[in-house]
Design an enzyme around this catalytic site. Sequence first.
Site, PDB file in Angstrom:
ATOM      1  N   HIS A 127     -25.309 -33.549  18.165  1.00 38.75           N
ATOM      2  CA  HIS A 127     -25.644 -35.024  18.422  1.00 38.75           C
ATOM      3  C   HIS A 127     -27.157 -35.810  18.108  1.00 38.75           C
ATOM      4  O   HIS A 127     -27.394 -37.266  18.771  1.00 38.75           O
ATOM      5  CB  HIS A 127     -26.115 -35.065  20.573  1.00 38.75           C
ATOM      6  CG  HIS A 127     -27.593 -34.220  20.102  1.00 38.75           C
ATOM      7  ND1 HIS A 127     -27.074 -32.443  20.432  1.00 38.75           N
ATOM      8  CD2 HIS A 127     -28.521 -34.623  20.901  1.00 38.75           C
ATOM      9  CE1 HIS A 127     -28.603 -33.050  20.375  1.00 38.75           C
ATOM     10  NE2 HIS A 127     -29.575 -33.553  20.672  1.00 38.75           N
TER      11      HIS A 127
HETATM   12  N1  UDP Z   1     -26.465 -26.278  26.569  1.00 41.01           N
HETATM   13  C1  UDP Z   1     -25.704 -26.433  27.748  1.00 41.01           C
HETATM   14  N2  UDP Z   1     -24.091 -26.744  27.446  1.00 41.01           N
HETATM   15  C2  UDP Z   1     -23.159 -27.769  26.388  1.00 41.01           C
HETATM   16  C3  UDP Z   1     -24.478 -27.661  25.463  1.00 41.01           C
HETATM   17  C4  UDP Z   1     -25.913 -27.169  24.906  1.00 41.01           C
HETATM   18  O1  UDP Z   1     -25.882 -25.732  28.926  1.00 41.01           O
HETATM   19  O2  UDP Z   1     -22.496 -27.912  25.931  1.00 41.01           O
HETATM   20  C5  UDP Z   1     -27.714 -26.596  26.441  1.00 41.01           C
HETATM   21  C6  UDP Z   1     -28.451 -25.201  25.245  1.00 41.01           C
HETATM   22  O3  UDP Z   1     -28.041 -23.755  25.576  1.00 41.01           O
HETATM   23  C7  UDP Z   1     -29.713 -25.206  25.572  1.00 41.01           C
HETATM   24  C8  UDP Z   1     -29.557 -26.960  25.809  1.00 41.01           C
HETATM   25  O4  UDP Z   1     -28.239 -27.441  26.841  1.00 41.01           O
HETATM   26  O5  UDP Z   1     -30.395 -24.749  26.486  1.00 41.01           O
HETATM   27  C9  UDP Z   1     -29.898 -28.157  24.618  1.00 41.01           C
HETATM   28  O6  UDP Z   1     -29.786 -29.775  24.931  1.00 41.01           O
HETATM   29  P1  UDP Z   1     -29.803 -30.495  23.629  1.00 41.01           P
HETATM   30  O7  UDP Z   1     -29.009 -29.909  22.552  1.00 41.01           O
HETATM   31  O8  UDP Z   1     -29.183 -31.460  24.291  1.00 41.01           O
HETATM   32  O9  UDP Z   1     -31.078 -30.732  23.467  1.00 41.01           O
HETATM   33  P2  UDP Z   1     -32.391 -30.237  22.515  1.00 41.01           P
HETATM   34  O10 UDP Z   1     -32.601 -28.876  22.733  1.00 41.01           O
HETATM   35  O11 UDP Z   1     -31.988 -31.022  20.742  1.00 41.01           O
HETATM   36  O12 UDP Z   1     -33.558 -31.483  22.633  1.00 41.01           O
END
Ligand code: UDP
Length: 362
Positions: free
Chosen positions: A209
């Site tokens: 993303h």
């Molecule tokens: N996650 C989720 N469902 C999904 C994809 C990710 O529950 O389909 C959870 C994942 O386990 C983690 C979090 O979302 O806890 C990560 O979010 P994201 O990748 O959007 O943000 P980042 O960590 O890159 O800021």
Amino acid sequence: MKTTIIAGARPNFIKVAPIIHAIKRAQLKGKDISYRLVHTGQHYDPKMSETFFTELNIPAPDINLECGGGSQAEQTAAIMIAFEKELMSNPTDLVIVVGDVTSSMACSIVAKKLNTKVAHIEAGIRSFDLAMPEEINRIITDSITDYFFTTSVWAGNNLRKNGVKDEQIFFVGNVMIDTLLANKNRFVKPAIWDQLKLVNNQFIVMTLHRPVNVDEPKKLKEIIETILNNVQGIPVIFPIHPRTAKIFTDLNIDATNMHIAEPMGYLEFNFLVKNSKAVITDSGGITEEATVFGIPCLTLRDNTERPETCEIGTNELVGTNPENIKLALIKLFEGKWKKGSIPALWDGNTSGRIAEKILVLH
Ligand code: UDP
């Protein structure tokens, strides 16, 4: 101690859940601490927001500022305007922001300008890549934070280099891992498991993303096709972020082992991760979760603000060059991926340490 907790986007919900539960535990012990939960509305799709409240037992927000959509500046401005009104109507002793999303930055600025103390959970991490909106959010938030709760010694040292005093830095561990460990016995097998007849360790979970990977259709197509050509035909499950979905439909990628899904609930997503052969991602939080599960993690980025996931954990920065992706997948399928261990204080007790510290702040 009155606190106001800010949550705006998916990774925030996963981080505020254990903090709220720790505050409630402290209240049950008779401690003088309360919280008001402010949802900024940055993520508003139920699959990116509401699901997590239900699954992780997060109480309904006291207010939703409904500031979803718009450009970076429009969203920052909308959150600041709405949160200023909210904070003036409901003054607090401490505004708690988590992570590095636009809401964290916008609300910390508003709080400081209203002379309210700010605590930043997951402070001090840096990718040193200003092309990432999150890096700008981190730098600005940390430049005005009063109390810095960190996930690693390295993060604390980044803050010290910027003049933050030792007594403002609290190395407490990782709240995201509190949620992971508290829920690991509640993970739910998603419907896709039986539909595709998935087998442990015989499929890959992919998430993408970051703007740098998904905003340019040609690049996204090249990345995905390289992956599909090098996973020896095993299923690739791709729960697709709304940002990526907008672009993906026009790419016309047609591969029998590619399985697109809506963004998944936390309990289903982590069921898949825990049982997968590997994770391919550009997320930050997922590299931490994969590290704790000891699952190989291929990060399609050139840098990380979480170096411990590479130095100690199972994560590797593969980048987005097709040749490097191919080489990493060869290593994975030859069974030569490194074994990792778990970083210090990622033990499930971080939110308790945060609540204890907040109670003695002055
Ligand atoms: N996650 C989720 N469902 C999904 C994809 C990710 O529950 O389909 C959870 C994942 O386990 C983690 C979090 O979302 O806890 C990560 O979010 P994201 O990748 O959007 O943000 P980042 O960590 O890159 O800021």
